[in-house]
Scaffold this active site. Structure first.
Site, PDB file in Angstrom:
ATOM      1  N   ASP A   1     -15.488  12.638  44.495  1.00 49.15           N
ATOM      2  CA  ASP A   1     -14.698  12.506  43.263  1.00 49.15           C
ATOM      3  C   ASP A   1     -13.394  13.273  43.466  1.00 49.15           C
ATOM      4  O   ASP A   1     -13.147  13.828  44.554  1.00 49.15           O
ATOM      5  CB  ASP A   1     -15.480  13.020  42.039  1.00 49.15           C
ATOM      6  CG  ASP A   1     -15.152  12.202  40.792  1.00 49.15           C
ATOM      7  OD1 ASP A   1     -13.961  12.138  40.451  1.00 49.15           O
ATOM      8  OD2 ASP A   1     -16.068  11.632  40.180  1.00 49.15           O
TER       9      ASP A   1
ATOM     10  N   THR B   1     -21.065  17.317  35.950  1.00 49.49           N
ATOM     11  CA  THR B   1     -21.165  18.786  35.997  1.00 49.49           C
ATOM     12  C   THR B   1     -19.839  19.537  35.802  1.00 49.49           C
ATOM     13  O   THR B   1     -19.725  20.674  36.239  1.00 49.49           O
ATOM     14  CB  THR B   1     -21.822  19.217  37.331  1.00 49.49           C
ATOM     15  OG1 THR B   1     -21.014  18.736  38.415  1.00 49.49           O
ATOM     16  CG2 THR B   1     -23.228  18.693  37.454  1.00 49.49           C
TER      17      THR B   1
ATOM     18  N   GLU C   1     -13.120   4.061  35.633  1.00 49.63           N
ATOM     19  CA  GLU C   1     -11.946   4.823  35.214  1.00 49.63           C
ATOM     20  C   GLU C   1     -10.792   4.797  36.233  1.00 49.63           C
ATOM     21  O   GLU C   1     -10.133   5.810  36.446  1.00 49.63           O
ATOM     22  CB  GLU C   1     -12.355   6.277  34.925  1.00 49.63           C
ATOM     23  CG  GLU C   1     -13.385   6.377  33.806  1.00 49.63           C
ATOM     24  CD  GLU C   1     -13.859   7.791  33.542  1.00 49.63           C
ATOM     25  OE1 GLU C   1     -13.996   8.145  32.369  1.00 49.63           O
ATOM     26  OE2 GLU C   1     -14.117   8.549  34.510  1.00 49.63           O
TER      27      GLU C   1
ATOM     28  N   HIS D   1     -11.003   7.891  41.175  1.00 49.52           N
ATOM     29  CA  HIS D   1     -11.752   9.130  41.442  1.00 49.52           C
ATOM     30  C   HIS D   1     -11.683   9.465  42.933  1.00 49.52           C
ATOM     31  O   HIS D   1     -12.688   9.860  43.542  1.00 49.52           O
ATOM     32  CB  HIS D   1     -13.206   9.002  40.968  1.00 49.52           C
ATOM     33  CG  HIS D   1     -13.340   9.031  39.472  1.00 49.52           C
ATOM     34  ND1 HIS D   1     -13.186  10.170  38.737  1.00 49.52           N
ATOM     35  CD2 HIS D   1     -13.577   8.036  38.578  1.00 49.52           C
ATOM     36  CE1 HIS D   1     -13.339   9.905  37.432  1.00 49.52           C
ATOM     37  NE2 HIS D   1     -13.563   8.602  37.311  1.00 49.52           N
TER      38      HIS D   1
END
Ligand code: ACM
Length: 539
Positions: A196, A476, A332, A269
């Protein structure tokens, strides 16, 4: 009248199973009948299985370790139960209608038999038996198990949990503990989010900078991303899994009948990858690994050099992960960088595509063809339906407020895994925020997870077959430690395990809460840092 209604409600509550004698197994088995009597496990009890099978030996060891935890003794193994009644028999039989994950368990006064068409089902039978053992006994010289007959099989083939290891890095020790705890809940898929913007976490031998550069960020945002002013901690942060680590994890998972599905994000990402190799990017401006949370503008460019890179990366990934699917992200990917790059605009025209969504679709289809040529299937977040998803791609549905991609995926005959935010995002608060650690937002309680129905209402009976299952997602950004990750996962994962295992007409929340008491003692014995505020006695 109100009093009468109250009495009627209380009666229904009692008869609904709250005080029934059902064994406290989570997820609830699909058929369970209590019989008279008990079988007593003593030091002379044997575990009987085909001694030629290493897999069965491991499964038997699993049971033996759980027994030893309370008794201090280990049972002997044997290849046959002739002339001996005092046995726990693990038996493989010819394939039957229960499928490879189903099992039958009979506990009689003279012994226990667990049978299945495959090792998977025996493993799940053992998990149920472990939960039936009396708990909190130390140095017990015998363990009594209630007589029972269980006939059980899962509702869904995909029973998953996703851990984001990019925003924060979690040790291999923690991941092994997590895999043990997934197995306890009969979860069979570990979706490992490995790349990411904030960190690339998987060693790729052909491109060492992915980890020497992409696995480390200069510093990390403190507090919530919406806080003003922004506070950075000023401390470098990073880490990655070597290929040796990954093989170890994949093996460990396999021994627990868990498939590991890696996620390699594209085309968005991708900031950490672009920081390592700027020629992958869609602008000329170099960047660093991201240090803050939120959707970033960095997109991989759609030129041949990028595909050569991705094919080399994926060929190493395919070698490491034996499962059928690889997750390619696709979520995204804001298209501003593609819109403002003239060469990319020329490419859209040359390919005769309508817009950047169709370019993303073309991008993903090219990756899908490569995966297919290597015998693999791809899966992507539901944005890959925009502009058209490749034919055999599976879709992971997540955007609760966008129903169209789910309908498109089902009507397009794609296999679908459902992970809608409102029921499956375990990074949401689970208790009232003031006393909770900072979370991304949202509010998802244990009972709400329990009410989740994975098959969308609009599905026909046939379309319902396309729903492979569901999973919990643990992003997270606000979860930097193993303890906190466990706190967010448990006991909500127990509720999800029942959603994906148990037939919906058998589900009963008060009975689930009653059965959880036993599971919580197991959590305690395993040192799981679960959220205690979630277990509210009903009503
Ligand atoms: C996602 O939560 N961005 C899949």
């Amino acid at each position: 009248m109100i009093k009468q209604l109250f009495i009627l409600g209380w009666f229904l509550f009692i008869s609904s199973g709250v005080f029934s004698q059902n064994e406290a197994i989570v997820p609830l088995p699909n058929y369970m009948v209590k019989k008279d009597g008990q079988f007593t496990i003593k030091s002379k009890t044997k575990i009987v299985f085909d001694q030629a099978s290493d897999t069965l030996r491991r499964t038997a060891e699993y049971l033996n370790a759980a027994i030893a935890l309370q008794t201090g003794f280990r049972l002997a193994f044997a290849g046959s139960s002739e002339n001996d009644n005092n046995c726990i028999v693990l038996k493989l039989h010819a394939a039957d209608s229960l499928g490879k994950e189903g099992y039958i368990m009979k506990v009689k006064p003279d012994g226990i038999e667990i049978s299945s068409a495959a090792q998977n089902g025996l493993f799940y039978g053992i998990q149920s038996l472990i939960q039936m053992l009396p708990f909190k006994q130390e140095n017990a010289n015998q363990l009594a198990v209630n007589c029972i007959e269980i006939i059980d099989e899962p509702r869904f083939a995909w029973r998953g949990m996703m851990l984001d290891c990019s925003r924060y890095f979690f040790s291999t020790e923690f991941i092994k503990k997590l895999l043990d705890n997934l197995a306890l809940h009969k979860i069979n898929t570990f979706h490992w989010h490995l790349t990411d913007d904030q960190g690339w976490r998987i060693e790729i031998k052909a491109f060492p900078r992915l980890t020497s550069v992409g696995a480390y960020r200069k510093e990390t945002l403190q507090g919530h991303k919406k806080d003003i002013p922004e506070i950075m901690d000023g401390k470098p942060y990073g880490g990655f899994y070597t290929q040796t680590d990954i093989r170890e994890i994949v093996n460990y998972a396999g021994e627990r009948f868990i498939t590991v599905v890696p996620e390699i994000e594209m085309p968005g990402h991708a900031q950490a990858a672009i920081a390592a190799y700027p020629w992958l990017g869609s602008t000329d401006v170099p960047t660093d690994v991201a240090t803050k949370w939120g959707v970033k503008p960095y997109l991989l460019n759609p030129f041949d050099t990028t595909f050569h890179f991705l094919e080399k990366v994926l060929s190493e990934v395919f070698d490491l992960f034996p499962g059928e699917y690889i997750h390619i992200g696709g979520d995204e990917a804001v298209k501003e960088q593609w819109k403002s790059n003239p060469e990319i605009q020329d490419k859209i025209k040359a390919l005769n595509l309508k817009d950047e969504n169709e370019l993303q679709s073309w991008f993903i289809k090219r990756i899908q063809k490569y995966a297919q040529s290597k015998g693999k299937k791809i899966m992507g977040w539901d944005e890959i339906t925009e502009g058209g998803a490749p034919e055999d791609a599976a879709i992971m549905y997540w955007r609760s407020d966008h129903k169209q991609p789910l309908e498109d995926a089902v009507r397009g005959n794609h296999p679908v895994v459902v992970t809608p935010q409102e029921f499956c995002y375990f990074d949401y608060y689970q208790a009232f925020p003031p006393k909770e650690k900072l979370a991304i937002g949202g509010y998802l309680t244990l009972d709400k997870v329990y009410t989740f129905e994975p098959v969308p209402r609009f599905c026909t009976k046939q379309q319902a077959q396309q729903i492979m299952g569901a999973q919990a997602n643990l992003w997270t950004e606000y979860i930097s430690t193993a303890d906190h990750a466990e706190y967010m996962l448990f006991p909500r994962l127990a509720a999800l395990s029942e959603v994906v295992w148990t037939k919906p007409d058998l589900k009963d929340y008060p009975d689930f809460v009653r059965r959880m008491e036993k599971l919580l003692s197991i959590y305690d014995s395993k040192g799981i840092n679960y959220c205690k505020k979630q277990i509210v006695k009903c009503p």
